[in-house]
Design a protein around this motif. Sequence first.
Motif, PDB file in Angstrom:
ATOM      1  N   PRO A  23       0.825  -1.210   0.000  1.00 17.47           N
ATOM      2  CA  PRO A  23       0.000   0.000   0.000  1.00 17.47           C
ATOM      3  C   PRO A  23       0.863   1.266   0.000  1.00 17.47           C
ATOM      4  O   PRO A  23       1.968   1.271   0.542  1.00 17.47           O
ATOM      5  CB  PRO A  23      -0.776  -0.100   1.316  1.00 17.47           C
ATOM      6  CG  PRO A  23      -0.503  -1.450   1.894  1.00 17.47           C
ATOM      7  CD  PRO A  23       0.697  -2.000   1.227  1.00 17.47           C
TER       8      PRO A  23
ATOM      9  N   GLY B 165      10.883  -3.926  -3.656  1.00 14.86           N
ATOM     10  CA  GLY B 165      11.107  -4.038  -2.220  1.00 14.86           C
ATOM     11  C   GLY B 165      12.298  -3.220  -1.770  1.00 14.86           C
ATOM     12  O   GLY B 165      12.247  -2.510  -0.757  1.00 14.86           O
TER      13      GLY B 165
ATOM     14  N   GLY C 274      11.904   0.241   0.405  1.00 11.72           N
ATOM     15  CA  GLY C 274      12.503   0.159   1.740  1.00 11.72           C
ATOM     16  C   GLY C 274      13.480   1.305   1.968  1.00 11.72           C
ATOM     17  O   GLY C 274      13.501   1.916   3.045  1.00 11.72           O
TER      18      GLY C 274
ATOM     19  N   ARG D  58      11.547   4.546   2.476  1.00 13.60           N
ATOM     20  CA  ARG D  58      10.911   4.591   3.801  1.00 13.60           C
ATOM     21  C   ARG D  58      11.912   4.892   4.912  1.00 13.60           C
ATOM     22  O   ARG D  58      11.589   5.566   5.880  1.00 13.60           O
ATOM     23  CB  ARG D  58      10.215   3.255   4.101  1.00 13.60           C
ATOM     24  CG  ARG D  58       8.888   3.115   3.397  1.00 13.60           C
ATOM     25  CD  ARG D  58       7.884   2.292   4.212  1.00 13.60           C
ATOM     26  NE  ARG D  58       6.609   2.272   3.503  1.00 13.60           N
ATOM     27  CZ  ARG D  58       6.306   1.401   2.536  1.00 13.60           C
ATOM     28  NH1 ARG D  58       7.176   0.465   2.182  1.00 13.60           N
ATOM     29  NH2 ARG D  58       5.147   1.473   1.925  1.00 13.60           N
ATOM     30  N   MET D  59      13.133   4.361   4.784  1.00 16.66           N
ATOM     31  CA  MET D  59      14.108   4.633   5.842  1.00 16.66           C
ATOM     32  C   MET D  59      14.895   5.916   5.588  1.00 16.66           C
ATOM     33  O   MET D  59      15.817   6.250   6.354  1.00 16.66           O
ATOM     34  CB  MET D  59      15.049   3.431   6.045  1.00 16.66           C
ATOM     35  CG  MET D  59      15.939   3.118   4.875  1.00 16.66           C
ATOM     36  SD  MET D  59      16.811   1.497   5.033  1.00 16.66           S
ATOM     37  CE  MET D  59      18.058   1.890   6.273  1.00 16.66           C
TER      38      MET D  59
ATOM     39  N   VAL E 118       9.421   2.369  10.057  1.00 20.66           N
ATOM     40  CA  VAL E 118       9.714   2.235   8.627  1.00 20.66           C
ATOM     41  C   VAL E 118       8.955   1.084   7.977  1.00 20.66           C
ATOM     42  O   VAL E 118       9.172   0.786   6.798  1.00 20.66           O
ATOM     43  CB  VAL E 118      11.230   2.028   8.383  1.00 20.66           C
ATOM     44  CG1 VAL E 118      12.011   3.231   8.907  1.00 20.66           C
ATOM     45  CG2 VAL E 118      11.719   0.738   9.026  1.00 20.66           C
TER      46      VAL E 118
ATOM     47  N   GLY F 189       5.856   0.516   7.107  1.00 18.52           N
ATOM     48  CA  GLY F 189       4.794   0.703   6.120  1.00 18.52           C
ATOM     49  C   GLY F 189       3.527   0.009   6.561  1.00 18.52           C
ATOM     50  O   GLY F 189       3.520  -0.791   7.506  1.00 18.52           O
ATOM     51  N   PRO F 190       2.405   0.300   5.845  1.00 21.28           N
ATOM     52  CA  PRO F 190       1.109  -0.261   6.251  1.00 21.28           C
ATOM     53  C   PRO F 190       1.073  -1.786   6.094  1.00 21.28           C
ATOM     54  O   PRO F 190       1.739  -2.338   5.218  1.00 21.28           O
ATOM     55  CB  PRO F 190       0.118   0.384   5.269  1.00 21.28           C
ATOM     56  CG  PRO F 190       0.877   1.422   4.499  1.00 21.28           C
ATOM     57  CD  PRO F 190       2.316   1.148   4.654  1.00 21.28           C
TER      58      PRO F 190
ATOM     59  N   ALA G   8      16.360  -0.696  10.556  1.00 20.05           N
ATOM     60  CA  ALA G   8      15.481  -0.151   9.526  1.00 20.05           C
ATOM     61  C   ALA G   8      15.710  -0.867   8.188  1.00 20.05           C
ATOM     62  O   ALA G   8      14.769  -1.218   7.475  1.00 20.05           O
ATOM     63  CB  ALA G   8      15.719   1.348   9.379  1.00 20.05           C
TER      64      ALA G   8
ATOM     65  N   GLY H 253      12.863  -3.311   5.564  1.00 20.65           N
ATOM     66  CA  GLY H 253      12.605  -3.188   4.133  1.00 20.65           C
ATOM     67  C   GLY H 253      12.909  -4.479   3.387  1.00 20.65           C
ATOM     68  O   GLY H 253      12.131  -4.940   2.535  1.00 20.65           O
ATOM     69  N   LEU H 254      14.019  -5.097   3.729  1.00 17.79           N
ATOM     70  CA  LEU H 254      14.425  -6.305   3.006  1.00 17.79           C
ATOM     71  C   LEU H 254      13.486  -7.469   3.291  1.00 17.79           C
ATOM     72  O   LEU H 254      13.047  -8.171   2.374  1.00 17.79           O
ATOM     73  CB  LEU H 254      15.864  -6.686   3.376  1.00 17.79           C
ATOM     74  CG  LEU H 254      16.927  -5.688   2.932  1.00 17.79           C
ATOM     75  CD1 LEU H 254      18.314  -6.164   3.381  1.00 17.79           C
ATOM     76  CD2 LEU H 254      16.927  -5.518   1.415  1.00 17.79           C
TER      77      LEU H 254
ATOM     78  N   GLY I 287       9.986  -6.908   1.850  1.00 16.42           N
ATOM     79  CA  GLY I 287      10.031  -7.038   0.398  1.00 16.42           C
ATOM     80  C   GLY I 287      10.071  -8.492  -0.036  1.00 16.42           C
ATOM     81  O   GLY I 287       9.376  -8.905  -0.974  1.00 16.42           O
ATOM     82  N   MET I 288      10.852  -9.283   0.665  1.00 17.72           N
ATOM     83  CA  MET I 288      10.944 -10.696   0.316  1.00 17.72           C
ATOM     84  C   MET I 288       9.620 -11.418   0.567  1.00 17.72           C
ATOM     85  O   MET I 288       9.195 -12.248  -0.237  1.00 17.72           O
ATOM     86  CB  MET I 288      12.093 -11.359   1.080  1.00 17.72           C
ATOM     87  CG  MET I 288      13.465 -10.904   0.588  1.00 17.72           C
ATOM     88  SD  MET I 288      14.869 -11.564   1.554  1.00 17.72           S
ATOM     89  CE  MET I 288      14.951 -13.264   0.957  1.00 17.72           C
TER      90      MET I 288
ATOM     91  N   ARG J  74       6.651 -10.072   0.496  1.00 16.25           N
ATOM     92  CA  ARG J  74       5.687  -9.629  -0.525  1.00 16.25           C
ATOM     93  C   ARG J  74       5.910 -10.312  -1.867  1.00 16.25           C
ATOM     94  O   ARG J  74       4.978 -10.584  -2.602  1.00 16.25           O
ATOM     95  CB  ARG J  74       5.785  -8.109  -0.715  1.00 16.25           C
ATOM     96  CG  ARG J  74       5.080  -7.337   0.383  1.00 16.25           C
ATOM     97  CD  ARG J  74       4.498  -6.034  -0.123  1.00 16.25           C
ATOM     98  NE  ARG J  74       3.766  -5.379   0.972  1.00 16.25           N
ATOM     99  CZ  ARG J  74       4.338  -4.588   1.883  1.00 16.25           C
ATOM    100  NH1 ARG J  74       5.632  -4.315   1.817  1.00 16.25           N
ATOM    101  NH2 ARG J  74       3.594  -4.071   2.853  1.00 16.25           N
TER     102      ARG J  74
END
Lengths: 236, 236, 236, 236, 236, 236
Positions: A28, A208, A212, A215-216, F25, F27-28, F204, F208-209, F212-213, F215
């Motif tokens: 999202p 991703g 990421g 965002r950071m 960081v 996210g939704p 942080a 993200g990593l 992302g993986m 998702r």
Amino acid sequence: MRVTLINPNTSRAMTDKIGRSAREVAGPGVEIAAVCPEFGPAAIESHTDEVAAAAAVLREVEAGQTAGVDGFVIACFGDPGLDAARELATGPVVGIAESAMHVATMAGRTFSIVTTLSRTLGRAHDLVRRYGFTEACVSSYATGIPVLDFEESTTEAFETIAAVCERAVRADAADSIVLGCAGMTDLCAALSERVGVPVIDGVAASVGLVTGMVRMGVGTSKRDEYALPFARATVL
Amino acid sequence: MRVTLINPNTSRAMTDKIGRSAREVAGPGVEIAAVCPEFGPAAIESHTDEVAAAAAVLREVEAGQTAGVDGFVIACFGDPGLDAARELATGPVVGIAESAMHVATMAGRTFSIVTTLSRTLGRAHDLVRRYGFTEACVSSYATGIPVLDFEESTTEAFETIAAVCERAVRADAADSIVLGCAGMTDLCAALSERVGVPVIDGVAASVGLVTGMVRMGVGTSKRDEYALPFARATVL
Amino acid sequence: MRVTLINPNTSRAMTDKIGRSAREVAGPGVEIAAVCPEFGPAAIESHTDEVAAAAAVLREVEAGQTAGVDGFVIACFGDPGLDAARELATGPVVGIAESAMHVATMAGRTFSIVTTLSRTLGRAHDLVRRYGFTEACVSSYATGIPVLDFEESTTEAFETIAAVCERAVRADAADSIVLGCAGMTDLCAALSERVGVPVIDGVAASVGLVTGMVRMGVGTSKRDEYALPFARATVL
Amino acid sequence: MRVTLINPNTSRAMTDKIGRSAREVAGPGVEIAAVCPEFGPAAIESHTDEVAAAAAVLREVEAGQTAGVDGFVIACFGDPGLDAARELATGPVVGIAESAMHVATMAGRTFSIVTTLSRTLGRAHDLVRRYGFTEACVSSYATGIPVLDFEESTTEAFETIAAVCERAVRADAADSIVLGCAGMTDLCAALSERVGVPVIDGVAASVGLVTGMVRMGVGTSKRDEYALPFARATVL
Amino acid sequence: MRVTLINPNTSRAMTDKIGRSAREVAGPGVEIAAVCPEFGPAAIESHTDEVAAAAAVLREVEAGQTAGVDGFVIACFGDPGLDAARELATGPVVGIAESAMHVATMAGRTFSIVTTLSRTLGRAHDLVRRYGFTEACVSSYATGIPVLDFEESTTEAFETIAAVCERAVRADAADSIVLGCAGMTDLCAALSERVGVPVIDGVAASVGLVTGMVRMGVGTSKRDEYALPFARATVL
Amino acid sequence: MRVTLINPNTSRAMTDKIGRSAREVAGPGVEIAAVCPEFGPAAIESHTDEVAAAAAVLREVEAGQTAGVDGFVIACFGDPGLDAARELATGPVVGIAESAMHVATMAGRTFSIVTTLSRTLGRAHDLVRRYGFTEACVSSYATGIPVLDFEESTTEAFETIAAVCERAVRADAADSIVLGCAGMTDLCAALSERVGVPVIDGVAASVGLVTGMVRMGVGTSKRDEYALPFARATVL
């Protein structure tokens, strides 16, 4: 957050396909634009094509900067123009080759690259070394399928790729497969199911990574090498 | 034998200077043409400049191929477009960065690179690694002098460079110095005398390498990666 | 310009052959002398032979220095005594192994070494690593043919070598072939035609490199490691 | 068990000193012979000296083989002639440089080499790389003290070496020190006490390694590269 | 001199076998204790097992330190807990994997590892790289035989291992074989005879190394990384 | 999506801080749980601590697997137990050290690590090499600040770290800084502003990593090395 995916070849069909894949994994709050140049090579399959692709990437990064885009993805497995794009962007810029390889090293110890034409293997090798993944990348294979055949992926292409992936797992003990062309993005899920190990599409991986980083709050370091270059009227 | 030196920036003064240096070391029977593009960046000092430089190099290689040139030199220390130029040429293509480094490793064990702006050191580092000279290259220094100051080399520039060379010899035990810009070619002999170790100009080095390859009948391998690429109307 | 090629084995026939090959590629104004020791091993096929070969090389370099020779070539694929020869010479000294490998990396991305006996492959491996070409050298093969069989190269030897070269191109994607023995010099042109990629003879390669270095005024750095050593009455 | 230590220089005083050090650490049941050539270089301080040293080593290994010696040590930090000696011996052959480095990597993560003249640092660097210890060896220093000054080690030499060792520990975070000359063997214990980290003498290290290999029945592999070479009347 | 061999699995049969092998090569004056934990994994065949093994090793090193042991051997091919054990010990600590590899590089140029289950090959690869032997280790093979089958080695296991060793020698030109499990120690002599090259058992190799280090007075450097850590009540 | 962050030390204050940083960081749609063991070392500052930390990590991964967690983060800069955790998890597992380094190589060419105690630098060096970032990591510094001082970060700690970061940028040309302790997470934004280059917090970065993986549907490869190990009653 706005992210621009740059497909440096002129195939609109492939650009749309890449955009769809990116949106599926973006989560999202992420707005994805997938763009391609109006003129330039129809496919990136040689070092000569890479030179033209790099120029196309830079034009799109400049346009994205003006439009206030938060991050960029170079959606071609050679990561053409990556260093130059980082000079022009303030946010993060990632290539799909580096993205796929980064993710692969966290999904297992080893990976194999499965790509299009054999003449592109040298470039893939250069990238593997540049990103530090010489030990993780245990093999790389060309399927002989040209890039533009992936505008509409066929069952035959799927079978060819699947067979090469299975060989890499069996013969080279690859823990995962890195797909060596943005055009293969729609085959990724089915290949992963067939082969039984993670099959990694750089388009999905890049989304991703770049989101990421946004965002950071980490963009491109503007210290020296990647600072905005002296503006030259005649560069591109 | 005909050899074309391609200076990928638009400085005619620098191009002429490079041509003179090359002719001094070419030996009998070698005809040197020094060319530069009519438009493009005036100096190559960033990755963005490199992208434009690579395109300029390819146009000149294509012209040279049509004219039946025997070998090519890319006369810019970033060796821009080298892989692509090898696709387009049948004879040998050498860059001045690789040429200087090859010669340096035969003049001693270690060398140091002395170049222009610090933002170009990353590219130099990439080339050192690509060519295999990570252990031989013990250091690299930027003098802070922009490329175009070498259109007419000054005493001040000479003194600045000489001081950096002397530091590399003393602090890093460099057996020789590799000059990191084609524009420094006219300073080479005086620097070597001043510093007391071989100072290596890539322009002169490239002439020896490319003419030697032509004489022994070795051009670019057309096996796969460097075969002539599929002709695309819109590449450049 | 005067260049001395030192064949460190005692075969006069091979020495003459090497001299002829060198003169063919030397270009105008270069005087080639091909010499060999009067006693010592008849062929260099082991580390023990290398020790004797190195001593022979040093005697010839000392003689050449006295006679005012401009540059030296060590014409044996193990490059025996190269570091020590650089201590004794003021001009450039190049080995045929390093010369062939340097040229190979400019003729393509990858090369394969095709040599004589398998027991010499370890030495070849050491040289590849020392010169920085670990990534470029994708394979190395022994043909099983002893050095002295190349005093007069036979059709059978040619066929054996050609088959191995073809295998290296096909199986290892070698862009070029480096011949692993000075005695193969007369087969080079025919092999190149047969195999379809550049086949590189170190003797020819060395002539281009050493004459290029002499023309540009670059000899051996006398900074420290390669300075003339303390004269010892009993060294050799 | 009989072990022969070969000092390849002609200094009888140094040979005796080396023999004494070796016997101190040999443990019960090990008979140590320390030998040196009657003619050759008085010290090994250049690549040219190394060539002569290698020949001397081979003569002593041949003599030892005839006498039925179980293992050999090459007691000079350049490990001259090591590969060739392994061809001639059936039992194990170890050099003192490799021995010291192997032990250093088990006494900590990092080591620094402290040696004699700066011109020998290139050879030390080659050995570090050959043995695989590029990451472990964090620095190497020359003291400027010639080899023959160690026939009788002075307080001044001790102080000079100790200061360099302390610098390596402080500035390079060296976990241990590798002494770069067999002649320093008698200083080792006092240096270790002074510097506060293990100071490793290759002579002592080599005795542990070679006797351990003899006890476990591991000699030199005679598979191919290190098989006895073809006997040539004129080799040495 | 007292040396403790720590088998980190709970097999008493295997521990006894290891102790016997060690005593056979220990030479006079060396007292060997072979210990194993009372609880923990019965075999070390995964990274998860390694974590438990490391904890067991630390408990035994602490006990040995209290008892005044001179040196320690970690008798499991993954060298579990080696860095931590060096923090706790003052004398030398060696693993059997590193020991076997060190010896292998002195018995020839190349070695191959022959081990138990394929899932342990990644750990072996990590150790090869950590110890610096990437170039020397030309291949590694899993036999598929679980560790506990070596409590009593069978003829079938011997034949399986022998066949793999022979393949490594023939196909990979391995000068020696490194056995990848402490439990194979009793097969070593027969394998060496069968295969015709040195077959190296890490248990035997470790005894030579650790006793040599004790005799020369070299323990673990207590400079910084391997200094005794802050005592925490709850660590183990 | 549910992600568990495992802080392997017992500090509840630090665990809470890490959880807050991660949530900022994430996210939704991402639910973050931050956990720590009830017993074990209060801080991870030695190899011995790492062994205990690895065991704690495995217990939490087992618990998370049972609870159906989608991905795991090991929130300690030594990435303790990472390989073993990948055996036990089906989803992705990332360490904060690897995460920070991956991001750093996309934010620029070079990075420097700034960490706590000097004795942990060896472990950091091992991780850099394991992950392939030897060339990108241009330096690493210890601040001398113990881990537990970061339970509540002070102005003094901030100033100390900032000064070291500035030195790394100036002296080593670091494009970004990697923070070497999870406890520094709350200082990251202010440090980045002060130092003028991206300062990267592994906590942080890991969020993200790992998200992302998840998702993109990429977990841990269960091919062989990271397959679920044989269940042993006594492992932990």
